[in-house]
Scaffold this active site. Structure first.
Site, PDB file in Angstrom:
ATOM      1  N   LYS A 161       0.847  -1.211   0.000  1.00 14.01           N
ATOM      2  CA  LYS A 161       0.000   0.000   0.000  1.00 14.01           C
ATOM      3  C   LYS A 161       0.874   1.250   0.000  1.00 14.01           C
ATOM      4  CE  LYS A 161      -1.692   1.521   4.025  1.00 14.01           C
ATOM      5  NZ  LYS A 161      -1.397   2.939   4.340  1.00 14.01           N
ATOM      6  N   ASN A 162       1.936   1.237   0.835  1.00 16.11           N
ATOM      7  CA  ASN A 162       2.706   2.472   1.014  1.00 16.11           C
ATOM      8  C   ASN A 162       3.736   2.733  -0.081  1.00 16.11           C
ATOM      9  OD1 ASN A 162       1.118   2.878   3.190  1.00 16.11           O
ATOM     10  ND2 ASN A 162       2.650   2.318   4.727  1.00 16.11           N
ATOM     11  N   CYS A 174      -4.820  11.998  12.001  1.00 19.66           N
ATOM     12  CA  CYS A 174      -5.569  10.781  12.297  1.00 19.66           C
ATOM     13  C   CYS A 174      -5.308  10.419  13.759  1.00 19.66           C
ATOM     14  CB  CYS A 174      -5.173   9.664  11.357  1.00 19.66           C
ATOM     15  SG  CYS A 174      -3.431   9.281  11.462  1.00 19.66           S
ATOM     16  N   ARG A 184       0.271  14.432  12.468  1.00 23.19           N
ATOM     17  CA  ARG A 184       0.695  14.215  11.075  1.00 23.19           C
ATOM     18  C   ARG A 184       0.989  15.538  10.347  1.00 23.19           C
ATOM     19  NH1 ARG A 184      -1.007   9.026   9.753  1.00 23.19           N
ATOM     20  NH2 ARG A 184       0.780   8.982   8.361  1.00 23.19           N
ATOM     21  N   ASP A 207       4.548   0.500  11.982  1.00 25.96           N
ATOM     22  CA  ASP A 207       3.326  -0.111  11.441  1.00 25.96           C
ATOM     23  C   ASP A 207       3.146  -1.561  11.881  1.00 25.96           C
ATOM     24  OD1 ASP A 207       3.475   1.635   8.233  1.00 25.96           O
ATOM     25  OD2 ASP A 207       2.900   2.281  10.241  1.00 25.96           O
ATOM     26  N   ARG A 238      -9.052  -0.307   4.483  1.00 24.61           N
ATOM     27  CA  ARG A 238      -8.232   0.735   3.865  1.00 24.61           C
ATOM     28  C   ARG A 238      -6.873   0.162   3.446  1.00 24.61           C
ATOM     29  NH1 ARG A 238      -6.653   4.948   7.595  1.00 24.61           N
ATOM     30  NH2 ARG A 238      -5.366   5.404   5.793  1.00 24.61           N
TER      31      ARG A 238
HETATM   32  C1  EPZ Z   1       4.235   6.824   6.113  1.00 24.41           C
HETATM   33  O1  EPZ Z   1       3.501   7.899   6.649  1.00 24.41           O
HETATM   34  C2  EPZ Z   1       3.281   5.643   6.075  1.00 24.41           C
HETATM   35  N1  EPZ Z   1       2.106   5.961   5.267  1.00 24.41           N
HETATM   36  C3  EPZ Z   1       2.813   5.281   7.488  1.00 24.41           C
HETATM   37  O2  EPZ Z   1       2.018   4.104   7.391  1.00 24.41           O
HETATM   38  C4  EPZ Z   1       4.045   4.974   8.339  1.00 24.41           C
HETATM   39  O3  EPZ Z   1       3.641   4.697   9.659  1.00 24.41           O
HETATM   40  C5  EPZ Z   1       4.993   6.179   8.314  1.00 24.41           C
HETATM   41  O4  EPZ Z   1       5.350   6.497   6.948  1.00 24.41           O
HETATM   42  C6  EPZ Z   1       6.266   5.919   9.100  1.00 24.41           C
HETATM   43  O5  EPZ Z   1       6.910   4.783   8.576  1.00 24.41           O
HETATM   44  C7  EPZ Z   1       2.205   5.951   3.916  1.00 24.41           C
HETATM   45  O6  EPZ Z   1       3.266   5.719   3.367  1.00 24.41           O
HETATM   46  C8  EPZ Z   1       0.960   6.243   3.146  1.00 24.41           C
HETATM   47  P1  EPZ Z   1       6.320  10.138   8.212  1.00 24.41           P
HETATM   48  P2  EPZ Z   1       4.142   9.378   6.614  1.00 24.41           P
HETATM   49  O7  EPZ Z   1       6.285  11.425   7.476  1.00 24.41           O
HETATM   50  O8  EPZ Z   1       5.090   9.510   5.506  1.00 24.41           O
HETATM   51  C9  EPZ Z   1       6.714  13.419  11.552  1.00 24.41           C
HETATM   52  C10 EPZ Z   1       0.159   2.735   7.741  1.00 24.41           C
HETATM   53  O9  EPZ Z   1      -0.304   2.236   8.774  1.00 24.41           O
HETATM   54  N2  EPZ Z   1       6.598  14.392  10.455  1.00 24.41           N
HETATM   55  O10 EPZ Z   1       7.449   9.195   7.935  1.00 24.41           O
HETATM   56  O11 EPZ Z   1       3.036  10.345   6.734  1.00 24.41           O
HETATM   57  C11 EPZ Z   1       5.435  12.649  11.776  1.00 24.41           C
HETATM   58  O12 EPZ Z   1       4.535  13.367  12.602  1.00 24.41           O
HETATM   59  C12 EPZ Z   1       0.631   4.173   7.764  1.00 24.41           C
HETATM   60  O13 EPZ Z   1       0.293   2.151   6.633  1.00 24.41           O
HETATM   61  C13 EPZ Z   1       6.819  15.733  10.719  1.00 24.41           C
HETATM   62  O14 EPZ Z   1       7.083  16.108  11.859  1.00 24.41           O
HETATM   63  O15 EPZ Z   1       4.948   9.370   7.983  1.00 24.41           O
HETATM   64  C14 EPZ Z   1       5.941  11.389  12.429  1.00 24.41           C
HETATM   65  O16 EPZ Z   1       6.153  11.649  13.806  1.00 24.41           O
HETATM   66  C15 EPZ Z   1       0.412   4.832   9.117  1.00 24.41           C
HETATM   67  N3  EPZ Z   1       6.735  16.630   9.702  1.00 24.41           N
HETATM   68  C16 EPZ Z   1       7.295  11.165  11.761  1.00 24.41           C
HETATM   69  O17 EPZ Z   1       7.669  12.422  11.201  1.00 24.41           O
HETATM   70  C17 EPZ Z   1       6.444  16.237   8.412  1.00 24.41           C
HETATM   71  O18 EPZ Z   1       6.388  17.110   7.511  1.00 24.41           O
HETATM   72  C18 EPZ Z   1       7.290  10.115  10.656  1.00 24.41           C
HETATM   73  O19 EPZ Z   1       6.236  10.447   9.778  1.00 24.41           O
HETATM   74  C19 EPZ Z   1       6.215  14.857   8.171  1.00 24.41           C
HETATM   75  C20 EPZ Z   1       6.311  13.963   9.198  1.00 24.41           C
END
Ligand code: EPZ
Length: 437
Positions: free
Chosen positions: A40-41, A133, A138, A324, A416
């Protein structure tokens, strides 16, 4: 080869959620082979990457998931043509607009990854701020930081991100946040940088296999990227990108979920097409806990061993233990005699499953970012409620392990991100039934 799919009505109508529930009769070991679907990701950002070219792109091994359907509807709302046959999707973004459908985009976090391609291709984009969420706020500050570094003017007002760039120029960007790299932020900036003038360096880039997968797809489109899979990506901008044909990697989190389903039911399951190399941290901790994982050329086998051992885990960016798989691993921990500790370092509130596991008889307490699991007791069935994608999967695993009947409501959360999880579990001997309420 492709028939027009009626699924994606041009009006982008609301997808109504069935309030289905799963009724599970637990205590039956799972046995057999399960085919792991496409990731998915990887799929979500890869579909967005098709906006970078006016030529047709063909992507194979695309899973049937609600989030994928959403993303395809978003691409259609931007003007792309979308055709699907089985797990193959054909997308052509010949003429697209820079305006994303507010109602569609705010429903799914992953939609933010249309921002980079639109800015790269059209020099502008107006997309709604993606929804937060239950697992955390996020933010997208790092996405915006990276695009600004490439010369994009960004304004955020009344729930929309307005981005404009005359010409993107390469730059050196540090993209680390308070909890390390950002997966979709790295991908968003990488996609825009492919069409920027000159060289872009992304430092503290995410190294997840899904980031690698999207980078390989961009290379197939003609992008020039070095350091793929490393924390330092170097992108040499090109004038244009072309169409490509590509196949999505298997979903490592689905594979981890089924491996842990084997462990919690004391069964034995072969994850077909899964790549254990993408799950080394999960494999390491499952083996430390007493499981056996045996790799073969087209997947891996997982079964619980004789002697279980409590473990301590901290979720980290790849190659660390993936956030995850945290909820699913916690279910296994509740069955292991002794104290196990799982610390969540990626998201600020990813313990929504804990109260529901306690309802099933688990003994868990939360201390700041850590969950202290006093394991070894049998779980017993009860009605529980799903809250987010991975927490819901964990409740299904707990129901399969528990004595008696468990009802998991609001399973739209699971649909989802898991393709036909009930059918796959049933085929392994799991007693699970989907009931529409
Ligand atoms: C991706 O989300 C995945 N989703 C998530 O999977 C996964 O948990 C996550 O990466 C971490 O591996 C998809 O790929 C669609 P991040 P993403 O930006 O990219 C902070 C699932 O269950 N952050 O790596 O949105 C954020 O708050 C989902 O399949 C900022 O601070 O996650 C978090 O604490 C859930 N500023 C950390 O970084 C930003 O601009 C990692 O988030 C972006 C993120």
């Amino acid at each position: 080869m492709f028939e027009k799919s009626g699924l994606f009505a041009a009006n982008g109508g609301w997808v109504t959620f069935q309030m289905d529930k799963f009724v599970i009769d637990g205590g039956h070991p799972l046995h057999g082979k399960v085919k792991i679907s496409g990731a998915k990701n990887s799929t979500l950002p890869m579909l967005a990457a098709c906006l970078l070219t006016e030529e047709p792109c063909i992507i194979h091994n695309v899973p049937h998931l609600d989030d994928v359907d959403f993303m395809l509807e978003i691409l259609q709302s931007l003007g792309a043509s979308v055709e699907r046959q089985g797990t193959t999707v054909r997308i052509q973004s010949a003429k697209i607009t820079p305006f994303g459908d507010y109602n569609l985009i705010r429903k799914m976090r992953g939609s933010i990854c249309i921002l980079g391609p639109l800015v790269g291709r059209l020099g502008e984009a107006t997309v709604s701020m993606p929804g937060g969420c239950v697992i955390g706020t996020r933010p997208i500050d790092l996405h915006l930081k990276g695009l600004r570094a490439l010369g994009t003017r960004i304004e955020v007002e009344s729930g929309y991100v307005h981005a404009k760039a005359i010409k993107l120029r390469g730059n050196e960007i540090f993209l680390g946040g308070r909890s390390g790299p950002t997966v979709l932020g790295t991908i968003n900036v990488m996609m825009a940088a492919c069409l920027a003038e000159g060289r872009t360096v992304i430092d503290c880039a995410a190294c997840e296999p899904e980031v690698v997968d999207v980078a390989r797809f961009l290379e197939a489109m003609g992008a020039k990227i070095e350091g793929i899979g490393s924390p330092s990506l170097i992108i040499h901008g090109v004038d244009r990108l072309g169409g490509a044909e590509y196949s999505v990697i298997p979903d490592r989190i689905e594979a981890a979920t089924f491996a842990l389903a084997a462990a919690v039911t004391d069964g034995e399951v072969f994850m077909e097409d899964a790549d254990l190399q993408h799950l080394s941290a999960v494999a390491d901790k499952m083996q430390e806990a007493g499981c056996e994982l045996v790799r073969s050329e087209n997947g891996f086998l997982a079964r619980r061993g004789k002697l279980l051992q409590s473990v301590d885990i901290t979720t980290q960016p790849h190659p660390g233990f993936p956030t995850d798989a945290q909820a699913q691993m916690m279910v296994f921990m509740t069955l292991i005699p002794g104290i196990s500790i799982i610390t969540e370092r990626i998201f600020e509130s990813r313990f929504m499953h804990v109260n529901e596991l306690i309802r099933l008889g688990a003994d868990i307490s939360i201390e700041g970012p850590s969950a202290i699991v006093k394991g070894g007791k049998k779980l017993s069935g009860a009605p529980v409620m799903a809250s987010d994608l991975r927490a819901s999967a964990a409740l299904v695993l707990a129901g399969l392990a528990a004595r008696g009947r468990t009802e998991v409501s609001r399973v739209y959360h699971i649909d989802r991100g898991y393709e036909k999880i009930d059918a796959k579990l049933e085929a392994l001997g799991g007693r699970i039934e989907r009931v529409s309420v």
